[in-house]
Design a protein around this motif. Structure first.
Motif, PDB file in Angstrom:
ATOM      1  N   GLY A   1      34.674 -48.452  54.142  1.00 36.70           N
ATOM      2  CA  GLY A   1      35.821 -47.699  53.669  1.00 36.70           C
ATOM      3  C   GLY A   1      35.607 -46.212  53.830  1.00 36.70           C
ATOM      4  O   GLY A   1      34.492 -45.746  54.107  1.00 36.70           O
ATOM      5  N   LYS A   2      36.660 -45.449  53.657  1.00 33.30           N
ATOM      6  CA  LYS A   2      36.589 -43.999  53.803  1.00 33.30           C
ATOM      7  C   LYS A   2      36.162 -43.351  52.488  1.00 33.30           C
ATOM      8  O   LYS A   2      36.386 -43.883  51.411  1.00 33.30           O
ATOM      9  CB  LYS A   2      37.952 -43.449  54.230  1.00 33.30           C
ATOM     10  CG  LYS A   2      38.393 -43.893  55.621  1.00 33.30           C
ATOM     11  CD  LYS A   2      39.730 -43.254  55.986  1.00 33.30           C
ATOM     12  CE  LYS A   2      40.160 -43.666  57.389  1.00 33.30           C
ATOM     13  NZ  LYS A   2      41.466 -43.054  57.767  1.00 33.30           N
ATOM     14  N   GLY A   3      35.571 -42.168  52.617  1.00 31.55           N
ATOM     15  CA  GLY A   3      35.257 -41.356  51.448  1.00 31.55           C
ATOM     16  C   GLY A   3      34.085 -41.820  50.626  1.00 31.55           C
ATOM     17  O   GLY A   3      33.932 -41.393  49.480  1.00 31.55           O
ATOM     18  N   GLN A   4      33.224 -42.686  51.188  1.00 32.86           N
ATOM     19  CA  GLN A   4      32.108 -43.218  50.391  1.00 32.86           C
ATOM     20  C   GLN A   4      31.021 -42.178  50.149  1.00 32.86           C
ATOM     21  O   GLN A   4      30.342 -42.213  49.125  1.00 32.86           O
ATOM     22  CB  GLN A   4      31.550 -44.466  51.067  1.00 32.86           C
ATOM     23  CG  GLN A   4      32.509 -45.630  51.009  1.00 32.86           C
ATOM     24  CD  GLN A   4      32.030 -46.860  51.756  1.00 32.86           C
ATOM     25  OE1 GLN A   4      31.134 -46.776  52.594  1.00 32.86           O
ATOM     26  NE2 GLN A   4      32.638 -47.996  51.473  1.00 32.86           N
ATOM     27  N   LEU A   5      30.846 -41.242  51.080  1.00 32.50           N
ATOM     28  CA  LEU A   5      29.885 -40.160  50.849  1.00 32.50           C
ATOM     29  C   LEU A   5      30.364 -39.271  49.704  1.00 32.50           C
ATOM     30  O   LEU A   5      29.590 -38.927  48.802  1.00 32.50           O
ATOM     31  CB  LEU A   5      29.698 -39.328  52.114  1.00 32.50           C
ATOM     32  CG  LEU A   5      28.911 -39.959  53.265  1.00 32.50           C
ATOM     33  CD1 LEU A   5      28.830 -38.979  54.422  1.00 32.50           C
ATOM     34  CD2 LEU A   5      27.521 -40.349  52.814  1.00 32.50           C
ATOM     35  N   ARG A   6      31.624 -38.886  49.746  1.00 30.96           N
ATOM     36  CA  ARG A   6      32.173 -38.030  48.688  1.00 30.96           C
ATOM     37  C   ARG A   6      32.150 -38.749  47.348  1.00 30.96           C
ATOM     38  O   ARG A   6      31.904 -38.138  46.311  1.00 30.96           O
ATOM     39  CB  ARG A   6      33.606 -37.608  49.036  1.00 30.96           C
ATOM     40  CG  ARG A   6      33.693 -36.658  50.214  1.00 30.96           C
ATOM     41  CD  ARG A   6      35.089 -36.063  50.322  1.00 30.96           C
ATOM     42  NE  ARG A   6      36.085 -37.107  50.565  1.00 30.96           N
ATOM     43  CZ  ARG A   6      36.432 -37.558  51.759  1.00 30.96           C
ATOM     44  NH1 ARG A   6      35.838 -37.071  52.847  1.00 30.96           N
ATOM     45  NH2 ARG A   6      37.367 -38.483  51.894  1.00 30.96           N
ATOM     46  N   GLU A   7      32.389 -40.052  47.383  1.00 32.95           N
ATOM     47  CA  GLU A   7      32.346 -40.834  46.144  1.00 32.95           C
ATOM     48  C   GLU A   7      30.957 -40.784  45.521  1.00 32.95           C
ATOM     49  O   GLU A   7      30.807 -40.630  44.300  1.00 32.95           O
ATOM     50  CB  GLU A   7      32.739 -42.280  46.439  1.00 32.95           C
ATOM     51  CG  GLU A   7      32.781 -43.179  45.201  1.00 32.95           C
ATOM     52  CD  GLU A   7      33.038 -44.630  45.547  1.00 32.95           C
ATOM     53  OE1 GLU A   7      33.271 -45.420  44.605  1.00 32.95           O
ATOM     54  OE2 GLU A   7      32.987 -44.988  46.748  1.00 32.95           O
ATOM     55  N   GLY A   8      29.914 -40.911  46.354  1.00 30.55           N
ATOM     56  CA  GLY A   8      28.552 -40.843  45.849  1.00 30.55           C
ATOM     57  C   GLY A   8      28.219 -39.489  45.256  1.00 30.55           C
ATOM     58  O   GLY A   8      27.576 -39.393  44.199  1.00 30.55           O
ATOM     59  N   LEU A   9      28.660 -38.414  45.927  1.00 29.88           N
ATOM     60  CA  LEU A   9      28.389 -37.067  45.424  1.00 29.88           C
ATOM     61  C   LEU A   9      29.120 -36.807  44.114  1.00 29.88           C
ATOM     62  O   LEU A   9      28.563 -36.197  43.187  1.00 29.88           O
ATOM     63  CB  LEU A   9      28.787 -36.031  46.485  1.00 29.88           C
ATOM     64  CG  LEU A   9      27.932 -36.007  47.753  1.00 29.88           C
ATOM     65  CD1 LEU A   9      28.531 -35.061  48.777  1.00 29.88           C
ATOM     66  CD2 LEU A   9      26.492 -35.616  47.429  1.00 29.88           C
ATOM     67  N   ARG A  10      30.374 -37.264  44.024  1.00 36.27           N
ATOM     68  CA  ARG A  10      31.125 -37.088  42.774  1.00 36.27           C
ATOM     69  C   ARG A  10      30.476 -37.865  41.636  1.00 36.27           C
ATOM     70  O   ARG A  10      30.447 -37.405  40.488  1.00 36.27           O
ATOM     71  CB  ARG A  10      32.584 -37.533  42.961  1.00 36.27           C
ATOM     72  CG  ARG A  10      33.444 -36.570  43.736  1.00 36.27           C
ATOM     73  CD  ARG A  10      34.923 -36.884  43.534  1.00 36.27           C
ATOM     74  NE  ARG A  10      35.237 -38.239  43.991  1.00 36.27           N
ATOM     75  CZ  ARG A  10      35.657 -38.546  45.210  1.00 36.27           C
ATOM     76  NH1 ARG A  10      35.804 -37.583  46.121  1.00 36.27           N
ATOM     77  NH2 ARG A  10      35.935 -39.793  45.537  1.00 36.27           N
ATOM     78  N   TYR A  11      29.973 -39.029  41.955  1.00 34.79           N
ATOM     79  CA  TYR A  11      29.320 -39.859  40.943  1.00 34.79           C
ATOM     80  C   TYR A  11      28.125 -39.129  40.330  1.00 34.79           C
ATOM     81  O   TYR A  11      27.964 -39.077  39.107  1.00 34.79           O
ATOM     82  CB  TYR A  11      28.875 -41.173  41.583  1.00 34.79           C
ATOM     83  CG  TYR A  11      28.144 -42.113  40.651  1.00 34.79           C
ATOM     84  CD1 TYR A  11      28.838 -42.990  39.838  1.00 34.79           C
ATOM     85  CD2 TYR A  11      26.760 -42.118  40.596  1.00 34.79           C
ATOM     86  CE1 TYR A  11      28.179 -43.860  38.983  1.00 34.79           C
ATOM     87  CE2 TYR A  11      26.072 -42.984  39.741  1.00 34.79           C
ATOM     88  CZ  TYR A  11      26.789 -43.845  38.940  1.00 34.79           C
ATOM     89  OH  TYR A  11      26.122 -44.691  38.100  1.00 34.79           O
ATOM     90  N   VAL A  12      27.291 -38.546  41.189  1.00 36.01           N
ATOM     91  CA  VAL A  12      26.105 -37.833  40.706  1.00 36.01           C
ATOM     92  C   VAL A  12      26.503 -36.560  39.977  1.00 36.01           C
ATOM     93  O   VAL A  12      25.929 -36.211  38.936  1.00 36.01           O
ATOM     94  CB  VAL A  12      25.145 -37.523  41.870  1.00 36.01           C
ATOM     95  CG1 VAL A  12      23.988 -36.636  41.401  1.00 36.01           C
ATOM     96  CG2 VAL A  12      24.607 -38.815  42.476  1.00 36.01           C
ATOM     97  N   ALA A  13      27.513 -35.863  40.514  1.00 38.22           N
ATOM     98  CA  ALA A  13      27.921 -34.578  39.929  1.00 38.22           C
ATOM     99  C   ALA A  13      28.374 -34.719  38.489  1.00 38.22           C
ATOM    100  O   ALA A  13      28.244 -33.775  37.695  1.00 38.22           O
ATOM    101  CB  ALA A  13      29.041 -33.959  40.772  1.00 38.22           C
ATOM    102  N   GLY A  14      28.882 -35.894  38.118  1.00 29.47           N
ATOM    103  CA  GLY A  14      29.364 -36.077  36.757  1.00 29.47           C
ATOM    104  C   GLY A  14      28.325 -36.599  35.790  1.00 29.47           C
ATOM    105  O   GLY A  14      28.670 -36.927  34.648  1.00 29.47           O
TER     106      GLY A  14
END
Length: 459
Positions: A232-245
């Motif tokens: 799927g798309k956006g999985q890298l950004r999803e991982g970064l957002r997960y850690v950022a929070g």
């Protein structure tokens, strides 16, 4: 997201629950070798100790070969940088792959490729054709394979042993790696002095057969089932957002970033100390690595007995690690230097295992590959930046200043992060001389009772 079996897990295999964010302080210490009761993990660990021995032999031979060909610590730093540059550039993509595909099959592919690259370097060296650019190129290709291999191996641990024993297994993995470090450098030093570097590279290439056999003998039905991430798309950004929070993930990753970039450049420092300070050969360089391995094994086995992971342990170990590096840098004698390396190894592995297990346990299973790829990208991906810089400082100002600067950055980063956490949590330090403990407690209005705080993961 739909549920899918992880690493060829058959239907009905053990489901893996999401780890809780906190660990009860009343947990009983587990047995040091409890993870070895799991058959799949025993196979994994047995293959790894053979392969890790070959890896350490190859590392020593590689560093000494480059130093012999060039006479430059900067060149050794460039070799290390080439091996870890792919992790810096593509590390997060490796985590996406690790989350998406069966990990056991991925590891079979990556371990086979590493074995072929090891044999290629052996052939070049044994035929007398090796040049520095060959070493750089093979180091870079190894780094590309590591981009996928590292997060896959890290996140595969929990599929073998389950969340209950993951902290123990991570520590035993480190003990395994460092036990191989006891044997590998010593054997490599003898081989290099007697017959040259090529035979060390040959053993390394052949040693990858052991983990491949272990992976093939595993029982997929006994692996813990995890949810795999579909394409799927956006999985890298999803991982970064997960850690950022999640501050409990951010701070360990930031700390190991500084220490990995500036404090773990031992191939540069130890080869320079052996060559320039003590005017010795490859056997002394091997002895230095063996001394660090002794301390690392002790530290890893102690970590395997811990039932909890605390931020204060991570920060305290990092500060002591940096201070010990500074003392070693100004050590007046060879044997004092060797003794300090033992203790440096002990605290260095404590930093590594504590950060690794706390990040794994604080991460949802479906995100674990991406989070661990970020962890490893920061931990070892900073080497392409720190390696050449530390090599230049070592060449320009001498090995002692190079080692001293790495220790200063390591201790300083731990101190700064501790200060940030204390300020953010409204805490202050309280020293309990009777109990021989240092605790962080909340600042309370005058007359009110101080209460222990776990703000930002500080216990």
């Amino acid at each position: 997201m739909s549920s899918a079996p992880g690493a060829d897990a058959a239907p009905g295999s053990n489901p893996i629950p999401a780890p809780s964010a906190t660990t009860p302080t009343t947990a009983i210490k587990r047995q040091t070798f409890s993870s070895l009761k799991v058959r799949n993990y025993r196979l994994f660990a047995t293959g790894a100790v053979v392969s890790n021995t070959g890896t350490w032999m190859s590392r020593i031979a590689q560093d000494w070969l480059v130093l012999s060909l060039t006479g430059s610590s900067t060149a050794v730093g460039i070799t290390t940088a080439m091996q870890f540059l792919p992790m810096l550039l593509f590390g997060l993509y490796g985590g996406v792959i690790a989350d998406r595909y069966p990990k056991r099959k991925l590891l079979m592919l990556t371990q086979s490729t590493m074995g072929v690259l090891g044999l290629a370097l052996a052939a070049l060296t044994l035929t007398g054709q090796v040049q520095v650019w060959h070493v750089y190129a093979i180091a870079f290709l190894l780094g590309m394979v590591t981009v996928v291999d590292n997060p896959t191996r890290q996140s595969f641990v929990v599929e073998m042993v389950g969340p209950k024993d993951v902290r123990n297994a991570v520590s035993l993995n480190s003990a395994n790696f460092q036990t191989a470090r006891l044997v590998g450098p010593a054997v490599a030093g003898v081989l290099i002095s007697a017959v040259g570097s090529g035979w060390a590279f040959l053993f390394n290439g052949l040693s990858f057969g052991a983990p491949l056999i272990g992976l093939m003998l595993m029982r997929p039905s006994e692996l813990y089932e995890v949810e795999r991430t579909p394409r799927g798309k956006g999985q890298l950004r999803e991982g970064l957002r997960y850690v950022a929070g999640r501050p409990e993930l951010i701070w360990p990753i930031v700390l190991v970033g500084f220490i990995g970039t500036f404090g773990f450049n031992f191939p540069i420092w130890l080869s320079a100390f052996a060559h320039s300070i003590y005017h010795a050969g490859a056997s002394t360089y091997g002895m230095f690595n063996t001394a660090m391995a002794v301390g690392s094994v002790i530290g890893a086995l102690l970590a395997a007995r811990r039932a909890t992971t605390r931020m204060r342990l991570l920060l305290g170990s990092a500060m002591i690690f940096g201070v010990l590096e500074m003392f070693a840098a100004i050590s007046p004698s060879l044997w004092l230097f060797v003794g300090l390396l033992v203790v440096i190894g002990m605290f260095g592995i404590t930093v590594n295992t504590t950060a690794n297990s706390s990040v794994q346990l604080g991460t949802d299973p479906v995100m674990r590959g991406r989070v661990m790829s970020l962890f490893m990208m920061v931990f070892v991906g900073g080497t392409p930046l720190g390696g050449p810089l530390v090599g230049w400082v070592t060449d320009t100002f001498g090995p002692r200043i190079g080692f001293l600067s790495g220790g200063l950055v390591s201790a300083g980063s731990a101190l700064v992060i501790a200060a940030v956490l204390v300020k953010a949590g409204g805490l202050r330090v309280r020293v309990d001389l009777r109990g021989r403990r240092v605790r962080f407690v909340e600042r309370e209005p005058a007359g009110e009772r101080e209460r222990e705080s776990v703000v930002a993961g500080v216990g």
